[in-house]
Design a protein around this motif. Sequence first.
Motif, PDB file in Angstrom:
ATOM      1  N   HIS A 104       0.827  -1.242  -0.032  1.00 41.72           N
ATOM      2  CA  HIS A 104      -0.066   0.262   0.093  1.00 41.72           C
ATOM      3  C   HIS A 104       0.784   1.305  -0.040  1.00 41.72           C
ATOM      4  O   HIS A 104       0.687   2.213  -0.740  1.00 41.72           O
ATOM      5  N   PHE A 105       1.791   1.235   1.017  1.00 36.74           N
ATOM      6  CA  PHE A 105       2.759   2.475   0.895  1.00 36.74           C
ATOM      7  C   PHE A 105       3.522   2.558  -0.480  1.00 36.74           C
ATOM      8  O   PHE A 105       3.771   3.786  -0.804  1.00 36.74           O
ATOM      9  N   TRP A 106       4.036   1.523  -1.015  1.00 37.22           N
ATOM     10  CA  TRP A 106       4.625   1.631  -2.337  1.00 37.22           C
ATOM     11  C   TRP A 106       3.828   2.344  -3.212  1.00 37.22           C
ATOM     12  O   TRP A 106       4.410   3.252  -4.231  1.00 37.22           O
ATOM     13  N   ARG A 107       2.672   1.929  -3.452  1.00 35.32           N
ATOM     14  CA  ARG A 107       1.705   2.458  -4.286  1.00 35.32           C
ATOM     15  C   ARG A 107       1.203   4.174  -4.100  1.00 35.32           C
ATOM     16  O   ARG A 107       1.050   4.692  -4.888  1.00 35.32           O
ATOM     17  N   THR A 108       0.780   4.439  -2.780  1.00 37.72           N
ATOM     18  CA  THR A 108       0.338   5.543  -2.436  1.00 37.72           C
ATOM     19  C   THR A 108       1.299   6.488  -1.721  1.00 37.72           C
ATOM     20  O   THR A 108       1.107   7.897  -1.578  1.00 37.72           O
ATOM     21  N   GLY A 109       2.405   6.115  -1.035  1.00 37.43           N
ATOM     22  CA  GLY A 109       3.427   6.972  -0.329  1.00 37.43           C
ATOM     23  C   GLY A 109       2.749   7.210   1.023  1.00 37.43           C
ATOM     24  O   GLY A 109       3.275   8.164   1.546  1.00 37.43           O
TER      25      GLY A 109
END
Length: 185
Positions: free
Chosen positions: A159-164
């Motif tokens: 999730h973090f990889w996609r959204t920051g």
Amino acid sequence: MLLWRHRVETGTSVEANYGRFYPGYERPTNRWIVRRGSSGVRTPGRRAVPVPGSATNGFSVDHPALQGTAGPLESAWWERRRLTKAISLPTGPAVYCIYARTAEEPLYIGETSALAARAAAHAAALWPTPEPWLAYLFLPENTPKHVLRELESDLLGWHFWRTGRAPAAQYSACTPALTIGAEPV
């Protein structure tokens, strides 16, 4: 996110993480120990020490990294249900996301050894959406806790990889719903 990227790129897990300790060693403690009869004298906890003849229990048990070309909620392997329908969920281990029905991003990502009970607890909370849904990946009954934690970390990293950013409700407390009878008010 870095642990997830490591798993995606190498296809392996890190050995000493998610509650696991190096094979053949006893886990240390950082707690101070008060010895009986020593008038309150405190000594340090135990250090990591080799355990003679120990096996490498659980280190070969893992699950491939959770990943995909889109966001985590867009994966086809999720089973989905309204969060308020927690009674009819499986009772065993799972990783899950709580989300708004029409959302593309999760509000919260978690893991549990008892999905139905954990979902019931989440259903009693006030979420920042009028109709929270649950997407879950049910896992075999004997899934070790470190695997559940690693899969939760995969989902958070992905999730973090996609959204920051972290999911919106991941690190904020949802409050228990006020109830009259069985329905939240």
